[in-house]
Design a protein around this motif. Structure first.
Motif, PDB file in Angstrom:
ATOM      1  N   GLY A  62      -5.222   7.149 -24.949  1.00 49.22           N
ATOM      2  CA  GLY A  62      -4.566   6.786 -23.704  1.00 49.22           C
ATOM      3  C   GLY A  62      -5.454   6.882 -22.480  1.00 49.22           C
ATOM      4  N   ASN A  63      -6.767   7.013 -22.692  1.00 49.63           N
ATOM      5  CA  ASN A  63      -7.710   7.081 -21.562  1.00 49.63           C
ATOM      6  C   ASN A  63      -8.357   5.709 -21.339  1.00 49.63           C
ATOM      7  OD1 ASN A  63      -8.478  10.013 -23.285  1.00 49.63           O
ATOM      8  ND2 ASN A  63      -7.468  10.064 -21.296  1.00 49.63           N
ATOM      9  N   SER A  64      -7.517   4.728 -20.925  1.00 44.64           N
ATOM     10  CA  SER A  64      -7.996   3.349 -20.767  1.00 44.64           C
ATOM     11  C   SER A  64      -9.099   3.215 -19.722  1.00 44.64           C
ATOM     12  CB  SER A  64      -6.834   2.424 -20.393  1.00 44.64           C
ATOM     13  OG  SER A  64      -5.992   2.216 -21.506  1.00 44.64           O
ATOM     14  N   ASP A  65      -9.040   4.050 -18.666  1.00 47.25           N
ATOM     15  CA  ASP A  65     -10.069   3.984 -17.621  1.00 47.25           C
ATOM     16  C   ASP A  65     -11.449   4.309 -18.180  1.00 47.25           C
ATOM     17  OD1 ASP A  65      -8.285   3.210 -15.762  1.00 47.25           O
ATOM     18  OD2 ASP A  65      -8.380   5.006 -14.512  1.00 47.25           O
ATOM     19  N   ILE A  66     -11.501   5.219 -19.147  1.00 49.09           N
ATOM     20  CA  ILE A  66     -12.773   5.553 -19.781  1.00 49.09           C
ATOM     21  C   ILE A  66     -13.232   4.403 -20.674  1.00 49.09           C
ATOM     22  CG2 ILE A  66     -13.845   7.039 -21.537  1.00 49.09           C
ATOM     23  CD1 ILE A  66     -12.466   9.408 -20.284  1.00 49.09           C
ATOM     24  N   PRO A 256      -4.278  -2.171 -27.140  1.00 45.58           N
ATOM     25  CA  PRO A 256      -4.403  -2.888 -25.862  1.00 45.58           C
ATOM     26  C   PRO A 256      -4.905  -1.970 -24.748  1.00 45.58           C
ATOM     27  CG  PRO A 256      -2.381  -3.508 -26.965  1.00 45.58           C
ATOM     28  CD  PRO A 256      -2.970  -2.380 -27.777  1.00 45.58           C
ATOM     29  N   ILE A 257      -5.785  -2.495 -23.890  1.00 51.44           N
ATOM     30  CA  ILE A 257      -6.424  -1.672 -22.855  1.00 51.44           C
ATOM     31  C   ILE A 257      -5.843  -2.005 -21.483  1.00 51.44           C
ATOM     32  CG2 ILE A 257      -8.629  -0.942 -21.873  1.00 51.44           C
ATOM     33  CD1 ILE A 257      -9.992  -2.303 -24.302  1.00 51.44           C
ATOM     34  N   THR A 258      -5.332  -0.999 -20.804  1.00 51.22           N
ATOM     35  CA  THR A 258      -4.821  -1.169 -19.439  1.00 51.22           C
ATOM     36  C   THR A 258      -5.984  -1.173 -18.457  1.00 51.22           C
ATOM     37  OG1 THR A 258      -2.797   0.028 -20.036  1.00 51.22           O
ATOM     38  CG2 THR A 258      -3.267  -0.241 -17.687  1.00 51.22           C
ATOM     39  N   VAL A 259      -5.950  -2.113 -17.500  1.00 46.98           N
ATOM     40  CA  VAL A 259      -7.016  -2.232 -16.499  1.00 46.98           C
ATOM     41  C   VAL A 259      -6.436  -1.906 -15.124  1.00 46.98           C
ATOM     42  CG1 VAL A 259      -8.799  -3.720 -15.513  1.00 46.98           C
ATOM     43  CG2 VAL A 259      -8.063  -4.081 -17.882  1.00 46.98           C
ATOM     44  N   SER A 260      -6.956  -0.874 -14.483  1.00 47.24           N
ATOM     45  CA  SER A 260      -6.436  -0.453 -13.176  1.00 47.24           C
ATOM     46  C   SER A 260      -6.950  -1.361 -12.059  1.00 47.24           C
ATOM     47  CB  SER A 260      -6.825   0.998 -12.882  1.00 47.24           C
ATOM     48  OG  SER A 260      -8.231   1.109 -12.716  1.00 47.24           O
ATOM     49  N   ASP A 261      -6.234  -1.360 -10.923  1.00 55.40           N
ATOM     50  CA  ASP A 261      -6.608  -2.200  -9.776  1.00 55.40           C
ATOM     51  C   ASP A 261      -7.984  -1.852  -9.227  1.00 55.40           C
ATOM     52  OD1 ASP A 261      -4.282  -3.635  -9.906  1.00 55.40           O
ATOM     53  OD2 ASP A 261      -3.219  -2.425  -8.418  1.00 55.40           O
ATOM     54  N   ASP A 262      -8.359  -0.569  -9.306  1.00 56.59           N
ATOM     55  CA  ASP A 262      -9.665  -0.149  -8.786  1.00 56.59           C
ATOM     56  C   ASP A 262     -10.802  -0.888  -9.494  1.00 56.59           C
ATOM     57  OD1 ASP A 262      -8.714   1.601  -6.896  1.00 56.59           O
ATOM     58  OD2 ASP A 262      -8.692   3.318  -8.252  1.00 56.59           O
ATOM     59  N   PHE A 263     -10.661  -1.083 -10.799  1.00 57.04           N
ATOM     60  CA  PHE A 263     -11.674  -1.831 -11.543  1.00 57.04           C
ATOM     61  C   PHE A 263     -11.742  -3.274 -11.061  1.00 57.04           C
ATOM     62  CE2 PHE A 263     -11.269   1.457 -14.944  1.00 57.04           C
ATOM     63  CZ  PHE A 263     -12.610   1.772 -15.033  1.00 57.04           C
ATOM     64  N   LEU A 264     -10.575  -3.898 -10.885  1.00 59.58           N
ATOM     65  CA  LEU A 264     -10.522  -5.306 -10.489  1.00 59.58           C
ATOM     66  C   LEU A 264     -11.050  -5.524  -9.082  1.00 59.58           C
ATOM     67  CD1 LEU A 264      -6.999  -6.191 -11.956  1.00 59.58           C
ATOM     68  CD2 LEU A 264      -9.225  -6.875 -12.867  1.00 59.58           C
ATOM     69  N   ARG A 265     -10.770  -4.566  -8.179  1.00 58.35           N
ATOM     70  CA  ARG A 265     -11.192  -4.709  -6.781  1.00 58.35           C
ATOM     71  C   ARG A 265     -12.651  -4.315  -6.547  1.00 58.35           C
ATOM     72  NH1 ARG A 265      -6.087  -2.158  -5.410  1.00 58.35           N
ATOM     73  NH2 ARG A 265      -7.284  -0.258  -5.066  1.00 58.35           N
ATOM     74  N   GLN A 266     -13.191  -3.447  -7.410  1.00 59.06           N
ATOM     75  CA  GLN A 266     -14.536  -2.945  -7.164  1.00 59.06           C
ATOM     76  C   GLN A 266     -15.518  -3.198  -8.317  1.00 59.06           C
ATOM     77  OE1 GLN A 266     -14.816   1.030  -5.257  1.00 59.06           O
ATOM     78  NE2 GLN A 266     -12.585   1.052  -5.311  1.00 59.06           N
ATOM     79  N   ASP A 267     -15.349  -2.493  -9.411  1.00 57.30           N
ATOM     80  CA  ASP A 267     -16.374  -2.452 -10.454  1.00 57.30           C
ATOM     81  C   ASP A 267     -16.633  -3.795 -11.125  1.00 57.30           C
ATOM     82  OD1 ASP A 267     -16.576   0.492 -10.182  1.00 57.30           O
ATOM     83  OD2 ASP A 267     -14.546   0.424 -10.971  1.00 57.30           O
TER      84      ASP A 267
END
Length: 308
Positions: A62-66, A256-267
Motif C-alpha cells: 500500500g505504499n504507492s508513493d514509494i 494497481p498503483i495510485t498516483v498522487s497529485d504531487d507527482f503529477l504537478r511536480q516530479d
C-alpha cells in the motif's frame, strides 16, 4: 538500527541483482545468444531488478508513493546525476542510432507514463499495455541483433564454460536476494520517513531512487573510465525505458498503483523536462561534454532543492 537495516537491505538488493545478471547471462550464453543481445535484454533487465522488486513490494504493502517515486526519481537521477558524473569523467560520444531509437523510445515511454497517470491510477490494463510494449521492443532488438556477429570477450567464454547447475544456482540466489533485500529496504525506508515526518514520496524519489540506481551508476562510471561511452548512454536510456515499461507495467498488473497529485504537478514534469532537455545536449556535436555533465549534475541539485 533502522539505518543499518536500510543499508543492509540495499546491499542484499544490489548483490541479488548481480547474481541474477551473472546467472541469466551464463544460461543465455549456453543457448547461443550473442553478448550484444544479452546486454540489451537480460543485463538491462537485471540492473533494473532492484527497482522492480522494490516497486512491487511497496505497491503490495500500500505504499504507492514509494512505488511511483522509485521509478520517477530513478529516471531523473539517471539523466542528471549518472550521466552528469559519467560525462565529467570522460565526454560521452553519441551515435546517430541512439537519437533515432533509444532517445525516441525514452521520450515516448515517459510521455505515455504521464498520460496514463493523469487519472490518478495506473490500472492493471494500463500495466499490461506497458508490459506488452516492453516485449515488442525486446523482440525488435532480438530481430535486429540476433543475426549479427559479435566478438566474444574472455568473460563471455568463461560464462559458456560454467556448469549449468552453477548458472542456475546464481540465478536462484539472485531472485531470493532481491526478494528479501527489497522487503528490508522498503520497510526501513517507510520507518525513516515516519521518524522524520517526511512523506513517502520524498523518500521514494530520493533515498530509494538513488539506492536502486546504483547498478546503473556503477556501470556508467566504469564505462566512462574505460572510455566505452556508448555503453554509458545506452545503459541510461535503456534503463529509463525499462523502468517505465517493465517495472511500472509488471507492478501495476500485480497491484494497481495510485498516483498522487504531487507527482503529477511536480516530479513527472521534471522527469519529462529533463528528458526533453537531453535532446539538444545529445544532438550538439553528438556528444555530452564535460561542461554539459556539470550542467546536468547541477540541475539535479536544483531539482532536490525545489522538492525538499
Amino acid at each position: 538500527m533502522v539505518y543499518a537495516f536500510l543499508f543492509l537491505g540495499l546491499l542484499i538488493l544490489l548483490a541479488g541483482g548481480k547474481y541474477l545478471v551473472d546467472g541469466a547471462s551464463a544460461i543465455a550464453s549456453k543457448f547461443g545468444l550473442s553478448p550484444g543481445l544479452i546486454g540489451l535484454t537480460i543485463v538491462a533487465f537485471g540492473t533494473s531488478a532492484p527497482e522492480l522488486l522494490v516497486s512491487i513490494n511497496a505497491a503490495l504493502k500500500g505504499n504507492s508513493d514509494i512505488a511511483i517515486g522509485n521509478v520517477v526519481g530513478s529516471n531523473i537521477s539517471n539523466i542528471t546525476l549518472v550521466l552528469g558524473i559519467s560525462a565529467l569523467l570522460y565526454p560521452i560520444l553519441i551515435f546517430r542510432s541512439v537519437l533515432k531509437l533509444d532517445y525516441f523510445a525514452t521520450l515516448a515511454s515517459s510521455l505515455l507514463f504521464y498520460l496514463l497517470a493523469l487519472n490518478g491510477v495506473i490500472s492493471r490494463t494500463e500495466g499490461l499495455i506497458l508490459f506488452l510494449l516492453m516485449i515488442a521492443l525486446n523482440l525488435y532488438f532480438f530481430r535486429k541483433l540476433s543475426g549479427k556477429e559479435f566478438e566474444s570477450s574472455e568473460e563471455d567464454e568463461k560464462l559458456k564454460k560454467q556448469p549449468f547447475w552453477k548458472a542456475f544456482s546464481l540465478l536462484l540466489i539472485g531472485i531470493i536476494g532481491l526478494y528479501f533485500g527489497s522487503d528490508l529496504f522498503v520497510d526501513n525506508a517507510v520507518k525513516i520517513s515516519k521518524i522524520f515526518g517526511v512523506s513517502e514520496r520524498i523518500i521514494g524519489i530520493t533515498v530509494i531512487a538513488i539506492g536502486t540506481s546504483l547498478p546503473e551508476l556503477v556501470t556508467s562510471v566504469i564505462a566512462a573510465i574505460k572510455k566505452e561511452t556508448d555503453i554509458a548512454i545506452g545503459n541510461i536510456l535503456g534503463s529509463n525505458i525499462m523502468n517505465i515499461l517493465s517495472i511500472i507495467g509488471i507492478t501495476a498488473m500485480i497491484q494497481p498503483i495510485t498516483v498522487s497529485d504531487d507527482f503529477l504537478r511536480q516530479d513527472f514534469l521534471w522527469m519529462i523536462g529533463f528528458t526533453v532537455l537531453l535532446f539538444p545536449i545529445l544532438r550538439t556535436h553528438l556528444k555530452i561534454s564535460r561542461w554539459e555533465g556539470v550542467l546536468l549534475f547541477l540541475l539535479y541539485g536544483v531539482y532536490l532543492y525545489t522538492i525538499l
